[in-house]
Write a protein that holds these residues in place. Structure first.
Motif, mmCIF file in Angstrom:
data_model
loop_
_atom_site.group_PDB
_atom_site.id
_atom_site.type_symbol
_atom_site.label_atom_id
_atom_site.label_comp_id
_atom_site.label_asym_id
_atom_site.label_seq_id
_atom_site.Cartn_x
_atom_site.Cartn_y
_atom_site.Cartn_z
ATOM 1 N N GLY A 11 0.846 -1.197 0.000
ATOM 2 C CA GLY A 11 0.000 0.000 0.000
ATOM 3 C C GLY A 11 0.880 1.246 0.000
ATOM 4 O O GLY A 11 1.510 1.564 0.998
ATOM 5 N N GLY A 12 0.944 1.905 -1.148
ATOM 6 C CA GLY A 12 1.783 3.115 -1.262
ATOM 7 C C GLY A 12 0.917 4.359 -1.349
ATOM 8 O O GLY A 12 1.167 5.247 -2.158
ATOM 9 N N GLY A 13 -0.095 4.427 -0.509
ATOM 10 C CA GLY A 13 -0.975 5.607 -0.475
ATOM 11 C C GLY A 13 -0.383 6.693 0.417
ATOM 12 O O GLY A 13 0.840 6.790 0.550
ATOM 13 N N VAL A 34 7.805 -1.497 -2.455
ATOM 14 C CA VAL A 34 6.403 -1.155 -2.222
ATOM 15 C C VAL A 34 5.531 -1.936 -3.209
ATOM 16 O O VAL A 34 5.852 -2.037 -4.392
ATOM 17 C CB VAL A 34 6.137 0.370 -2.303
ATOM 18 C CG1 VAL A 34 6.410 0.925 -3.688
ATOM 19 C CG2 VAL A 34 4.691 0.688 -1.892
ATOM 20 N N GLU A 36 1.958 -1.883 -4.792
ATOM 21 C CA GLU A 36 0.855 -0.922 -4.952
ATOM 22 C C GLU A 36 0.010 -1.352 -6.141
ATOM 23 O O GLU A 36 0.539 -1.578 -7.231
ATOM 24 C CB GLU A 36 1.437 0.487 -5.140
ATOM 25 C CG GLU A 36 0.433 1.546 -5.539
ATOM 26 C CD GLU A 36 -0.744 1.673 -4.587
ATOM 27 O OE1 GLU A 36 -0.534 1.937 -3.388
ATOM 28 O OE2 GLU A 36 -1.900 1.502 -5.050
ATOM 29 N N ARG A 37 -1.298 -1.468 -5.921
ATOM 30 C CA ARG A 37 -2.127 -1.979 -7.020
ATOM 31 C C ARG A 37 -2.578 -0.896 -7.997
ATOM 32 O O ARG A 37 -2.949 -1.191 -9.122
ATOM 33 C CB ARG A 37 -3.324 -2.745 -6.469
ATOM 34 C CG ARG A 37 -4.422 -1.897 -5.882
ATOM 35 C CD ARG A 37 -5.595 -2.753 -5.472
ATOM 36 N NE ARG A 37 -6.622 -1.932 -4.863
ATOM 37 C CZ ARG A 37 -7.716 -2.405 -4.298
ATOM 38 N NH1 ARG A 37 -7.926 -3.694 -4.259
ATOM 39 N NH2 ARG A 37 -8.590 -1.601 -3.776
ATOM 40 N N SER A 38 -2.521 0.366 -7.580
ATOM 41 C CA SER A 38 -2.950 1.440 -8.473
ATOM 42 C C SER A 38 -1.809 1.841 -9.409
ATOM 43 O O SER A 38 -0.715 2.214 -8.959
ATOM 44 C CB SER A 38 -3.408 2.647 -7.641
ATOM 45 O OG SER A 38 -3.196 3.840 -8.348
ATOM 46 N N ARG A 41 -0.589 5.399 -9.041
ATOM 47 C CA ARG A 41 0.202 5.555 -7.814
ATOM 48 C C ARG A 41 1.603 4.956 -8.021
ATOM 49 O O ARG A 41 2.597 5.490 -7.540
ATOM 50 C CB ARG A 41 -0.560 4.838 -6.699
ATOM 51 C CG ARG A 41 -0.236 5.242 -5.323
ATOM 52 C CD ARG A 41 -0.817 6.583 -4.927
ATOM 53 N NE ARG A 41 -0.161 7.008 -3.709
ATOM 54 C CZ ARG A 41 -0.154 8.237 -3.254
ATOM 55 N NH1 ARG A 41 -0.760 9.206 -3.913
ATOM 56 N NH2 ARG A 41 0.463 8.535 -2.144
ATOM 57 N N ARG A 42 1.658 3.829 -8.732
ATOM 58 C CA ARG A 42 2.968 3.197 -8.986
ATOM 59 C C ARG A 42 3.866 4.135 -9.791
ATOM 60 O O ARG A 42 5.061 4.232 -9.548
ATOM 61 C CB ARG A 42 2.795 1.872 -9.753
ATOM 62 C CG ARG A 42 2.330 0.716 -8.897
ATOM 63 C CD ARG A 42 2.656 -0.630 -9.554
ATOM 64 N NE ARG A 42 2.055 -0.800 -10.857
ATOM 65 C CZ ARG A 42 0.812 -1.197 -11.082
ATOM 66 N NH1 ARG A 42 0.013 -1.468 -10.064
ATOM 67 N NH2 ARG A 42 0.351 -1.324 -12.318
ATOM 68 N N VAL A 69 -2.499 -0.911 3.701
ATOM 69 C CA VAL A 69 -3.696 -0.823 2.846
ATOM 70 C C VAL A 69 -4.864 -0.383 3.734
ATOM 71 O O VAL A 69 -4.802 -0.532 4.953
ATOM 72 C CB VAL A 69 -4.027 -2.162 2.151
ATOM 73 C CG1 VAL A 69 -2.914 -2.540 1.190
ATOM 74 C CG2 VAL A 69 -4.286 -3.269 3.154
#
Ligand SMILES: NC(=O)c1ccc[n+]([C@@H]2O[C@H](COP(=O)([O-])OP(=O)(O)OC[C@H]3O[C@@H](n4cnc5c(N)ncnc54)[C@H](OP(=O)(O)O)[C@@H]3O)[C@@H](O)[C@H]2O)c1
Length: 275
Positions: A11-13, A34, A36-38, A41-42, A69
């Motif tokens: 989770g890289g939010g 990291v 990250e699914r978005s 964001r990646r 997350v």
């Protein structure tokens, strides 16, 4: 942290990035990854030097996992990724609400440290509170504490429920403080100060007061009274706060936030965080 092969942040939010920025700016540590699914964001995360950005989790022996997350997606994450965890995989959760037991059961590891950091971690001014139960090894606890220590101050609590209260104070604290700083900025702007001047005054007053409280060791209300000349300007302002019930509102807000943290722990409670 020398025994750790990689630090894998899931989770890289907002919170994940604050921790990553803090770790990247601190002393050299293990490889930082990291997950990250978005895609958007990646792309943003890929601009940071010293960080490996991936779309899918992949764990190996010696990896230390940081779960960042949202609590609402944890159950789905655990269903999909549980097979990658072993009973000894060390995990540091920064997720609001979810208990260490819920996380441990869902992932099949006993080594879960539950914490609540905050976004000033990004500038090494974080305040993290954590709980490690008796089933967590001294090594995992030390690794978690060392990680949190790189990004600010750390407090260990012996009762896990205090992490819910710390979620209100520390996790949400930067939002509550920023909300009040914004009111100072709004007043400055309304009186004709430029945006930068209003921001400079407000930030220096909050930062300076925090340092004064910390360094003087005096109770906050003593410092408040030291500014309140009888029948003066500040006394008038505090009287307006009291008339509006400001302190009661702040206590209500903190209580509501802590309550929400406890709700997130309930499998079928509002928000359905798990299950
Ligand atoms: N923000 C704070 O100040 C703060 C303070 C203390 C603790 N926390 C905790 O930190 C956690 C994250 O909060 P946040 O504010 O950073 O939330 P956020 O900004 O929404 O970031 C969460 C990130 O995780 C990604 N994600 C979701 N599921 C994933 C998965 N299965 N694998 C990889 N990445 C996944 C999300 O991608 P999508 O957008 O595609 O879903 C999003 O980019 C929460 O548990 C929160 O309780 C936050």
């Amino acid at each position: 942290m020398t025994a750790t092969r990689r630090l894998v942040i899931v989770g890289g939010g907002h919170m994940g990035l604050a921790i990553i920025r803090g770790l990247l700016g601190g002393p050299a540590g293990p490889e930082l990854v990291v997950v990250e699914r978005s895609a958007a964001r990646r792309e943003l995360l890929a601009e940071l030097d010293g960080l490996t950005v991936v779309a899918h989790l992949d764990l190996a022996d010696g990896d230390f996992v940081v779960l960042a997350v949202p609590p609402q997606v944890f159950a789905e994450f655990a269903d999909a990724e549980r097979h990658r965890f072993t009973p000894g995989t060390p995990v540091l959760s920064v997720m609001a609400g979810l208990t260490a037991e819920t996380i441990a059961t869902a992932l099949g590891t006993t080594q879960v440290v539950r914490s609540i950091p905050n976004t000033p971690s990004e500038v090494f001014q974080g305040m993290s509170v954590y709980h490690a139960g008796p089933q967590v090894s001294a090594e995992t606890t030390a690794q978690a504490e060392a990680l949190l220590g790189v990004i600010g101050r750390v407090l260990r609590v012996d009762r896990e429920e205090l992490v819910d209260d710390a979620t209100a104070i520390c996790g949400g604290g930067p939002a509550f403080v920023s909300y009040i700083v914004d009111a100072f900025c709004q007043f400055a702007a309304a009186r004709g100060f430029g945006e930068a001047a209003g921001r400079e005054m407000a930030v220096q007053v909050f930062g300076g007061t925090a340092t004064l409280i910390a360094e003087s060791g005096k109770p906050p209300m003593q410092l408040c009274h030291e500014v309140m000349t009888p029948n003066g300007t500040t006394e008038r302002g505090i009287a307006a706060f009291d008339a509006a019930g400001l302190k009661g509102s702040i206590l209500t807000a903190l209580t509501a936030a802590a309550q929400r943290s406890r709700e997130l722990a309930r499998p079928h409670g509002p928000g359905c965080a798990v299950g």
